[in-house]
Design a protein around this motif. Structure first.
Motif, mmCIF file in Angstrom:
data_model
loop_
_atom_site.group_PDB
_atom_site.id
_atom_site.type_symbol
_atom_site.label_atom_id
_atom_site.label_comp_id
_atom_site.label_asym_id
_atom_site.label_seq_id
_atom_site.Cartn_x
_atom_site.Cartn_y
_atom_site.Cartn_z
ATOM 1 N N ARG A 1 0.839 -1.204 0.000
ATOM 2 C CA ARG A 1 0.000 0.000 0.000
ATOM 3 C C ARG A 1 0.875 1.255 0.000
ATOM 4 O O ARG A 1 0.708 2.153 -0.830
ATOM 5 N N ASP A 2 1.843 1.289 0.912
ATOM 6 C CA ASP A 2 2.629 2.515 1.096
ATOM 7 C C ASP A 2 3.587 2.743 -0.064
ATOM 8 O O ASP A 2 3.747 3.866 -0.541
ATOM 9 N N LEU A 3 4.228 1.667 -0.523
ATOM 10 C CA LEU A 3 5.174 1.838 -1.629
ATOM 11 C C LEU A 3 4.430 2.134 -2.937
ATOM 12 O O LEU A 3 4.940 2.867 -3.788
ATOM 13 N N SER A 4 3.235 1.604 -3.104
ATOM 14 C CA SER A 4 2.439 1.925 -4.292
ATOM 15 C C SER A 4 2.086 3.405 -4.290
ATOM 16 O O SER A 4 2.180 4.087 -5.311
ATOM 17 N N ALA A 5 1.683 3.901 -3.120
ATOM 18 C CA ALA A 5 1.330 5.325 -3.019
ATOM 19 C C ALA A 5 2.560 6.184 -3.300
ATOM 20 O O ALA A 5 2.499 7.166 -4.050
ATOM 21 N N ALA A 6 3.693 5.789 -2.723
ATOM 22 C CA ALA A 6 4.912 6.594 -2.883
ATOM 23 C C ALA A 6 5.364 6.625 -4.350
ATOM 24 O O ALA A 6 5.894 7.635 -4.815
ATOM 25 N N SER A 7 5.122 5.529 -5.081
ATOM 26 C CA SER A 7 5.574 5.465 -6.477
ATOM 27 C C SER A 7 4.503 5.916 -7.456
ATOM 28 O O SER A 7 4.756 5.988 -8.651
ATOM 29 N N GLY A 8 3.294 6.149 -6.977
ATOM 30 C CA GLY A 8 2.230 6.633 -7.855
ATOM 31 C C GLY A 8 1.649 5.568 -8.763
ATOM 32 O O GLY A 8 1.137 5.863 -9.841
ATOM 33 N N LEU A 9 1.702 4.287 -8.353
ATOM 34 C CA LEU A 9 1.071 3.284 -9.203
ATOM 35 C C LEU A 9 -0.369 3.039 -8.764
ATOM 36 O O LEU A 9 -0.757 3.400 -7.661
ATOM 37 N N HIS A 10 -1.171 2.472 -9.650
ATOM 38 C CA HIS A 10 -2.577 2.218 -9.332
ATOM 39 C C HIS A 10 -2.635 1.199 -8.205
ATOM 40 O O HIS A 10 -1.973 0.158 -8.270
ATOM 41 N N TYR A 11 -3.455 1.477 -7.197
ATOM 42 C CA TYR A 11 -3.555 0.556 -6.063
ATOM 43 C C TYR A 11 -5.019 0.365 -5.703
ATOM 44 O O TYR A 11 -5.783 1.330 -5.632
ATOM 45 N N PHE A 12 -5.398 -0.885 -5.483
ATOM 46 C CA PHE A 12 -6.778 -1.206 -5.114
ATOM 47 C C PHE A 12 -6.742 -1.890 -3.757
ATOM 48 O O PHE A 12 -6.291 -3.025 -3.637
ATOM 49 N N GLY A 13 -7.202 -1.174 -2.735
ATOM 50 C CA GLY A 13 -7.091 -1.669 -1.361
ATOM 51 C C GLY A 13 -8.285 -2.513 -0.945
ATOM 52 O O GLY A 13 -9.308 -2.569 -1.637
ATOM 53 N N LEU A 14 -8.152 -3.146 0.208
ATOM 54 C CA LEU A 14 -9.208 -4.010 0.742
ATOM 55 C C LEU A 14 -10.514 -3.224 0.822
ATOM 56 O O LEU A 14 -10.539 -2.086 1.288
ATOM 57 N N GLY A 15 -11.588 -3.832 0.354
ATOM 58 C CA GLY A 15 -12.904 -3.198 0.414
ATOM 59 C C GLY A 15 -13.192 -2.289 -0.767
ATOM 60 O O GLY A 15 -14.326 -1.846 -0.952
ATOM 61 N N GLN A 16 -12.161 -1.990 -1.595
ATOM 62 C CA GLN A 16 -12.384 -1.128 -2.765
ATOM 63 C C GLN A 16 -12.652 -1.981 -3.997
ATOM 64 O O GLN A 16 -12.104 -3.074 -4.145
ATOM 65 N N MET A 17 -13.442 -1.425 -4.918
ATOM 66 C CA MET A 17 -13.605 -2.074 -6.215
ATOM 67 C C MET A 17 -12.219 -2.171 -6.849
ATOM 68 O O MET A 17 -11.460 -1.198 -6.840
ATOM 69 N N GLY A 18 -11.907 -3.330 -7.413
ATOM 70 C CA GLY A 18 -10.581 -3.528 -7.990
ATOM 71 C C GLY A 18 -9.773 -4.487 -7.134
ATOM 72 O O GLY A 18 -8.975 -5.255 -7.653
ATOM 73 N N GLN A 19 -9.982 -4.469 -5.795
ATOM 74 C CA GLN A 19 -9.211 -5.415 -4.980
ATOM 75 C C GLN A 19 -9.648 -6.844 -5.328
ATOM 76 O O GLN A 19 -10.820 -7.094 -5.620
ATOM 77 N N GLY A 20 -8.696 -7.739 -5.261
ATOM 78 C CA GLY A 20 -9.009 -9.140 -5.513
ATOM 79 C C GLY A 20 -7.757 -9.874 -5.921
ATOM 80 O O GLY A 20 -6.658 -9.315 -5.888
ATOM 81 N N ILE A 21 -7.921 -11.123 -6.300
ATOM 82 C CA ILE A 21 -6.788 -11.886 -6.797
ATOM 83 C C ILE A 21 -6.323 -11.181 -8.077
ATOM 84 O O ILE A 21 -7.157 -10.881 -8.948
ATOM 85 N N VAL A 22 -5.024 -10.912 -8.184
ATOM 86 C CA VAL A 22 -4.526 -10.135 -9.330
ATOM 87 C C VAL A 22 -5.080 -10.633 -10.662
ATOM 88 O O VAL A 22 -5.375 -9.829 -11.541
#
Ligand code: SF4
Lengths: 465, 204
Positions: A87-108
């Motif tokens: 979560r933190d490194l994705s935010a720091a690098s600006g990549l798309h991130y889908f967290g728990l409970g958000q649409m998009g989260q799931g098995i890659v």
């Protein structure tokens, strides 16, 4: 001589010819998960490098998170560091991130297709061997190790050699009771777990054309269990209809332009493959594994093989130790073997079509006494759609547990395990020793056969249910 | 990366086929430990008895193969999961070279990322080497000469991809090498933005 789809997509992505058959291959889409993605991001940070194209990277936690209702990233404490790191490194690098409970989260491998990240003709990688799944949409998709994850993050490329090509044609009408999972298990049982080593497999034939995209994703998912790093299906109108309108997919005129390009990708009629295999669909039955390799697959009404009849001494030894681990006796029918756990989930079989198939059979029935049965949707989107259709209620009423999206019991990296010695029918893709937990005995099967096992308490031919 | 030029020592025969990376290293230690700490967990499920003591039947527990740097393995070694931890666990257990008839594709590539040499040889040759290895006499794996010297004097040449060999011998850093080609990558991306704009203009 014509070109194969592999030839075309490969050639389009060569950023540099490195000589001796090596290419510097551009990577269009990079998926990251908590287990290998976090380490890759840490590695490039430690080296003082940055993510070269964060807009092409998509991350979500799946492996080491709990699937318990109400879970957070800390529910499975040993995975908390990986979850927070991604979560933190994705935010720091600006990549798309889908967290728990958000649409998009799931098995890659559920997330990519459903968000329109996976497109026909893209090169797509992930630090996960089941990345071959995305070939169901005509992508050139393959799993990589963590050093290669760092390489892609830093350079958006990989050093690769083009694999050989194998075309597997499934021809004929799909028999009653046979699901995509049965087709691919049958193939692996027929050719063996190493047959695809060094090959990219193209699945073709009338039975593949007849399948929806989710079925094609299931088939491509097990390419790695055949030994092939990548497997794919040529994109067609079914593919384009699936992609259209998805979140990251091209829209409007851009979509039309993309489709025009995608129509040029399928192998030419006169293309020559290094190996050709044809499977007559009339020979495919509902299939299940009996041993500890996906090649240990037989028709569900078949007989547990006798090591004495194995074709060579290596296999005799392998069959013997597999039967020993699985607690099975050769020469007896596999059907009727008592089951303790049932797992419906994983990147193989956790999409809407899988859950609908399972729910149709579960409706009005009940999980047998002594069986623990879980349904783990593949993604937040699948979970919400299934709940909107009332499938969660069907499963609950039938005695199944309905859980949060993730890898869960497919991999036992998240505290969710089949107990030692317990027998499980699982819709996942690996029946390896200890895969679902130390000492766990896993039989791989389709969602329909998993429900049949859950409600009868034994391995059961779904055609007899 | 640790360079690989030559390794001399006992070769432990483990001729089980389809050894998957889950069997080499279970996933749980990978969520917790550093690569260098994985050695005790390599082959965990077939190496220890239920009470946690060493299983004397497991090849790496036999006195002549303790600390062996070479493994002689069965067909399709390292199939399954892409976990690079499988290579780290083998290296942390002291192994530097695996000889087998065939390997899982991803495992094979991961070896070269870490200074581990996988050697593919015909099945009959692998079996012969395994027989010669039984008493723990030293093998000599020479990447410079591309040859395995077995105890008793037999020499077996092997093939290895030229670029991978060079990277192993020199201990080359792949990311560093590729970054030198950034101008080519940028040029490729610039033309692709025109050719396939949908790759780059992500909606949402
Ligand atoms: S569901 Fe299982 S096979 Fe699929 S990505 Fe997760 S752990 Fe791997």
């Amino acid at each position: 001589m014509g070109l194969t789809q592999l030839d075309k997509v490969w050639a389009e992505h060569v950023a540099a010819d490195l000589g001796d058959g090596w290419s510097l291959l551009h990577i269009d889409r990079h998926l990251l998960h908590d287990l290998s993605g976090t380490g890759g991001l840490e590695e490039i940070a430690e080296r003082g490098l940055s993510v070269r194209n964060p807009e092409l990277c998509f991350a979500t936690p799946d492996h080491a998170v709990s699937s318990a209702p109400g879970r957070t990233g800390e529910t499975f404490a040993p995975g908390a560091r990986l979850h927070a790191g991604l979560r933190d490194l994705s935010a720091a690098s600006g990549l798309h991130y889908f967290g728990l409970g958000q649409m998009g989260q799931g098995i890659v491998h559920v997330m990519g297709p459903e968000l329109g990240i996976t497109l026909p003709g893209v090169t797509l990688v992930c630090g996960d061997s089941h990345t071959c799944t995305h070939g169901g949409l005509g992508a050139l998709a393959f799993g990589i190790g963590s050093s290669e994850v760092a390489h892609v993050l830093a350079t958006q490329t990989l050093r690769q050699r083009k694999p050989k090509t194998m075309r597997v044609s499934f021809e004929g009408a799909i028999p009653t009771g046979v699901m995509p999972k049965d087709m691919i298990l049958h193939l692996i049982g027929t050719l063996g777990a190493a047959a695809g080593t060094g090959y990219a497999v193209e699945y073709a034939g009338s039975a593949i054309r007849a399948l929806g995209i989710e079925g094609r994703l299931t088939i491509c998912n097990l390419s790695i269990e055949l030994g092939a790093k990548m497997g794919f299906v040529a994109p067609d109108d079914t593919t384009f209809a699936f992609v259209e309108g998805r979140r990251f997919a091209p829209k409007g005129a851009m979509f039309e332009r993309a489709v025009a390009h995608w129509r040029t990708l399928p192998s030419d009629p006169d293309a020559v493959f290094d190996r050709e295999v044809t499977i007559d669909m009339a020979s495919v039955s509902p299939t299940i594994t009996w041993g500890t390799s996906p090649e240990h697959a037989i028709a569900v009404d078949g007989i547990i093989p006798d090591p004495g009849t194995a074709p060579d001494p290596d296999r005799r030894a392998a069959w013997r130790s597999a039967l020993d681990y699985m607690g099975l006796e050769p020469g007896r029918p596999l059907a009727g073997t008592k089951v303790d756990w049932v797992f419906i989930g994983s990147c193989t079989n956790s999409r809407m079509s899988d859950l609908r198939d399972a729910a149709r059979l579960a409706r009005g029935r009940h999980v047998a006494a002594g069986v623990t049965a879980w349904v783990v949707p593949g993604s937040e989107a699948v979970k919400r759609e299934a709940e909107a259709e009332g499938l969660d209620a069907v499963f609950r009423e039938a005695g199944f547990e309905w859980r949060e999206p993730g890898c869960s019991m497919c991999v036992a990296a998240n505290g969710e395990r089949v107990p030692p010695g317990a027998r499980s029918v699982s819709t996942s893709n690996r029946n390896f020793v200890g895969r679902q937990g130390p000492g766990a005995r896993t039989h791989l099967a389709s969602p329909a056969m998993a429900v049949a096992a859950a409600v009868t308490g034994a391995i059961t031919d779904v055609r007899r249910l | 990366m640790q360079p690989f030029t030559r390794v001399v020592g006992p070769a432990a025969p483990l001729l089980r086929q389809n050894v998957d990376t889950d069997l080499i290293i279970r996933i749980e230690p990978l969520t917790q430990l550093k690569p260098s700490e994985l050695g005790p967990h390599a082959f965990e499920q077939i190496r220890y008895r239920p009470d946690g003591s060493d299983d004397p039947d497991f090849v790496l527990n036999r006195p002549q193969f303790r600390g062996a740097p070479i493994l002689i393995a069965g067909r399709n070694f390292g199939c399954g999961s892409s976990r690079e931890g499988a290579v780290w666990a083998l290296m942390s257990a002291g192994l530097r070279c695996v000889i087998a008839e065939s390997f899982g594709d991803i495992f094979f590539a991961n070896c070269f990322q870490n200074g581990m040499l996988p050697i593919a040889l015909p099945g009959a040759t692998v079996e012969r080497l395994a027989a010669l290895a039984a008493d723990g006499a030293p093998f000599d794996v020479d990447l410079v000469g591309k040859v395995v010297r077995a105890p008793g004097g037999e020499t077996v040449p092997f093939d290895v991809d030229a670029q991978r060999r060079e990277a192993l011998l020199e201990g080359l850093d792949e990311i560093g090498r590729t970054r030198k080609r950034d101008a080519e990558i940028a040029a490729w991306q610039a033309q692709d933005r025109t050719a396939r704009p949908w790759i780059w203009q992500l909606a949402s």
